[in-house]
Enzyme design. Structure first.
Site, short mmCIF file in Angstrom:
data_model
loop_
_atom_site.label_atom_id
_atom_site.label_comp_id
_atom_site.label_asym_id
_atom_site.label_seq_id
_atom_site.Cartn_x
_atom_site.Cartn_y
_atom_site.Cartn_z
N GLY A 7 0.82 -1.21 0.00
CA GLY A 7 0.00 0.00 0.00
C GLY A 7 0.85 1.25 0.00
N LEU A 8 0.75 2.03 -1.07
CA LEU A 8 1.51 3.27 -1.18
C LEU A 8 0.59 4.46 -1.43
CD1 LEU A 8 4.69 2.19 -3.20
CD2 LEU A 8 4.52 2.74 -0.77
N GLY A 9 -0.51 4.49 -0.67
CA GLY A 9 -1.37 5.66 -0.68
C GLY A 9 -0.80 6.71 0.25
N HIS A 10 -1.65 7.59 0.75
CA HIS A 10 -1.17 8.68 1.61
C HIS A 10 -0.47 8.15 2.86
CE1 HIS A 10 -3.03 11.62 -0.90
NE2 HIS A 10 -4.26 11.19 -0.67
N ILE A 11 -1.06 7.13 3.49
CA ILE A 11 -0.47 6.59 4.72
C ILE A 11 0.83 5.86 4.40
CG2 ILE A 11 -0.79 4.99 6.64
CD1 ILE A 11 -3.82 5.53 6.40
N GLY A 12 0.82 5.04 3.36
CA GLY A 12 2.02 4.29 3.00
C GLY A 12 3.20 5.19 2.68
N LYS A 118 -8.73 -2.05 8.57
CA LYS A 118 -9.69 -2.50 9.57
C LYS A 118 -10.65 -3.58 9.10
CE LYS A 118 -12.24 1.73 8.60
NZ LYS A 118 -11.08 2.35 7.93
N GLU A 202 -14.01 9.31 0.81
CA GLU A 202 -13.66 8.57 -0.39
C GLU A 202 -14.70 8.84 -1.49
OE1 GLU A 202 -10.96 6.84 -0.64
OE2 GLU A 202 -10.36 6.77 1.48
N LYS A 217 -14.95 -0.27 13.26
CA LYS A 217 -14.00 0.18 14.27
C LYS A 217 -14.46 -0.21 15.67
CE LYS A 217 -12.29 4.07 11.55
NZ LYS A 217 -12.16 5.54 11.42
#
Length: 326
Positions: A7-12, A118, A202, A217
């Site tokens: 995963g290389l989105g914003h968090i990645g 999650k 999203e 959650k």
């Protein structure tokens, strides 16, 4: 420690930035060297047994040329790499099955898991935890709920001597931001568009606004804090897509938030819903984009934790924190 990143989105990307900028600090402070030997996005998995140059990973990803950075391998080959941990920051799927299979396969391959995803935890908690136990591996998931707000590690390390009697927290920013816009006078579609333009919602936002994201959650929190294996069927939840009393809410002078609530008394109650709060209540002081919670315990009294702002960097910090713990 050798790590595979998914995963290389914003968090990645934020995780790679933290690892790259703090490599020397982590070695001096914790004696840990974290080498990323593979990274995967939706199209490519690239690998270097000696460790990837994280600055180049970010640069090639920005150019949409990740596949040209290093040796390309098939995604399933990550299980045979000499990595210690697989970090999953991929987008959640509706059924969580892909994540569950990823984790159980990783455990069987001798690897630990750190995840911000999650859906697998909410939908397949029992199978995942049994897989970790059977293979004597660990899964840490601090970043899966509440972004950068410490919750699970705080309970695991600092509240061992206490029972959790009640949890009440704001852990879902999207639904609370949209709700705040509705209360400010926007119609539903405009409120969602505002959230999307800010990068909060999203494109497919319904899991957030119909309450499903909050329910996921909440079940993770309940299972982790109470050592149970609840499912979504055990959570009472609602959303904000068809509010009938919005005019009353606007005129009441109260604060409204969608909160996760778990009560552990004679019977256990698990819910995620809109709460009406007096303005003097602690959680009423949080704005719609903050994260925070209250915990009532038997031995540690009442505990309040909150984070003023939450975003990809704060969530990424918890991913890296789990790597330093594992």
């Amino acid at each position: 420690m050798k790590v595979s990143i998914i995963g290389l989105g914003h968090i990645g990307k934020a995780v790679l930035g933290i690892l790259n900028e703090n490599k020397k600090l982590f070695m001096e402070r914790y004696g840990k060297s974290i080498e990323v030997i593979s990274v995967s996005d939706s199209k490519n998995t690239v690998y270097d047994k000696n460790g990837l140059d994280l600055e180049k990973v970010l640069m090639y990803k920005q150019r949409n040329q990740l596949g040209e950075l290093a040796e390309n391998i098939k995604f399933d080959e990550i299980y045979s790499l000499e990595s210690d941990v697989i970090v999953d920051m991929s987008p959640a799927t509706k059924d969580g099955i892909a994540g569950m299979k990823l984790y159980t396969s990783a455990f069987e391959s001798g690897k630990n898991i750190v995840t911000s995803n999650k859906a697998p935890l909410a939908l397949h908690w029992k199978e995942i935890m049994e897989g970790a136990y059977k293979n004597k591996k660990r899964i840490l998931f601090e970043s899966s709920v509440g972004g950068g707000t410490p919750l699970f590690n705080l309970n695991s390390y600092c509240l061992k001597s206490s029972n959790i009697l009640e949890f009440k927290g704001q852990v879902s920013s999207t639904i609370n931001f949209v709700l705040s816009q509705l209360l400010a006078g926007l119609d539903f579609n405009d409120a969602v568009k505002t959230a999307q333009n800010m990068g909060i919602a999203e494109t497919d936002y319904h899991d957030d606004t119909n309450g499903l994201d909050g329910a996921r959650k909440t079940v993770i929190i309940a299972n982790a804090l109470l050592n149970k294996d609840y499912t979504l069927n055990d959570v009472k939840y609602d959303g904000i897509e068809n509010l009938k009393d919005i005019n009353y809410m606007k005129e009441s002078g109260k604060i409204y938030r969608v909160l996760s609530h778990i009560k552990n008394e004679n019977e256990i109650t698990i819910e995620s819903k809109i709460f009406e709060l007096d303005r003097k209540e602690t959680l009423a002081c949080l704005d719609s984009l903050s994260m925070g919670y209250l915990e009532k315990t038997d031995n540690n009294d009442d505990i309040t934790i909150f984070e003023k702002h939450d975003g990809p960097l704060e969530t990424a910090a918890q991913v890296v924190n789990d790597l330093l713990i594992i």
